[in-house]
Design a protein around this motif. Structure first.
Motif, PDB file in Angstrom:
ATOM      1  N   ALA A  94      15.951   3.148   0.227  1.00  0.00           N
ATOM      2  CA  ALA A  94      15.294   2.010  -0.434  1.00  0.00           C
ATOM      3  C   ALA A  94      13.825   1.929  -0.024  1.00  0.00           C
ATOM      4  O   ALA A  94      12.936   1.747  -0.871  1.00  0.00           O
ATOM      5  CB  ALA A  94      16.021   0.713  -0.096  1.00  0.00           C
ATOM      6  N   LEU A  95      13.545   2.090   1.256  1.00  0.00           N
ATOM      7  CA  LEU A  95      12.158   2.059   1.720  1.00  0.00           C
ATOM      8  C   LEU A  95      11.382   3.258   1.196  1.00  0.00           C
ATOM      9  O   LEU A  95      10.221   3.142   0.797  1.00  0.00           O
ATOM     10  CB  LEU A  95      12.103   2.003   3.249  1.00  0.00           C
ATOM     11  CG  LEU A  95      10.732   1.855   3.885  1.00  0.00           C
ATOM     12  CD1 LEU A  95      10.009   0.620   3.364  1.00  0.00           C
ATOM     13  CD2 LEU A  95      10.854   1.807   5.387  1.00  0.00           C
ATOM     14  N   THR A  98      10.476   2.713  -2.348  1.00  0.00           N
ATOM     15  CA  THR A  98       9.408   1.714  -2.389  1.00  0.00           C
ATOM     16  C   THR A  98       8.044   2.369  -2.171  1.00  0.00           C
ATOM     17  O   THR A  98       7.069   2.012  -2.819  1.00  0.00           O
ATOM     18  CB  THR A  98       9.645   0.630  -1.315  1.00  0.00           C
ATOM     19  OG1 THR A  98      10.893   0.010  -1.563  1.00  0.00           O
ATOM     20  CG2 THR A  98       8.552  -0.420  -1.325  1.00  0.00           C
ATOM     21  N   THR A 104       4.534  -0.458  -6.068  1.00  0.00           N
ATOM     22  CA  THR A 104       4.978  -0.989  -4.773  1.00  0.00           C
ATOM     23  C   THR A 104       4.244  -0.308  -3.625  1.00  0.00           C
ATOM     24  O   THR A 104       4.007  -0.925  -2.591  1.00  0.00           O
ATOM     25  CB  THR A 104       6.502  -0.849  -4.604  1.00  0.00           C
ATOM     26  OG1 THR A 104       6.874   0.521  -4.788  1.00  0.00           O
ATOM     27  CG2 THR A 104       7.238  -1.721  -5.598  1.00  0.00           C
ATOM     28  N   ARG A 105       3.861   0.973  -3.809  1.00  0.00           N
ATOM     29  CA  ARG A 105       3.097   1.662  -2.771  1.00  0.00           C
ATOM     30  C   ARG A 105       1.740   0.993  -2.587  1.00  0.00           C
ATOM     31  O   ARG A 105       1.275   0.823  -1.467  1.00  0.00           O
ATOM     32  CB  ARG A 105       2.930   3.136  -3.129  1.00  0.00           C
ATOM     33  CG  ARG A 105       2.197   3.913  -2.054  1.00  0.00           C
ATOM     34  CD  ARG A 105       2.108   5.394  -2.326  1.00  0.00           C
ATOM     35  NE  ARG A 105       1.430   5.692  -3.578  1.00  0.00           N
ATOM     36  CZ  ARG A 105       2.019   6.230  -4.628  1.00  0.00           C
ATOM     37  NH1 ARG A 105       3.292   6.536  -4.604  1.00  0.00           N
ATOM     38  NH2 ARG A 105       1.318   6.484  -5.726  1.00  0.00           N
TER      39      ARG A 105
END
Length: 131
Positions: A94-95, A98, A104-105
């Motif tokens: 999930a991370l 992301t 999201t980055r």
């Protein structure tokens, strides 16, 4: 610092293992393995494509005579995201995703740079520590 290292290298794998075992009991072992393999493949593809796009942006910035600081930082985040996706687990995947999704980055980049800036301003990070 030692506590953080323990969290990263001991607690995180234990949590990931527990989640994978729990997921395996719910959906089955083979589906769990399939999820791990598929996220690894998708992660490798995303890391490669996003990495190449970042390299292109770095080259463009340098060609214009600009310092590509944001692009270099994003490149580091892409590398970390790709490594996290190669690590079997739900939380790390999930991370990792992301960090590989451009929108999201960018949010993570702004947040991390703000965190670093605040720590420097408070004197928690000194120039000589960054060498």
């Amino acid at each position: 610092m030692f506590v953080r290292l323990v969290l990263v290298f001991v607690i995180t794998p234990l949590v990931e293992l527990a989640l994978l075992i729990y997921l395996g009991t719910i959906i089955g072992v083979w589906y769990t393995i399939l999820i791990v393999v598929i996220t690894g493949i998708i992660g490798a593809y995303l890391a490669r494509s996003q990495g190449m796009a970042t390299v292109y942006r770095i080259q463009s910035s340098v060609g214009r005579g600009e310092i590509p600081s944001n692009e270099l930082f994003e490149g580091a985040l892409i590398l970390v995201g790709g490594l996290l996706l190669l690590t079997p687990g739900i939380v790390t995947d999930a991370l990792g995703f992301t960090l590989l999704i451009p929108q999201t980055r960018r949010v993570m980049r702004v947040w991390l740079l703000g965190l670093i800036r605040r720590r420097i301003e408070r004197g928690e990070i000194h120039y000589w520590q960054m060498r």
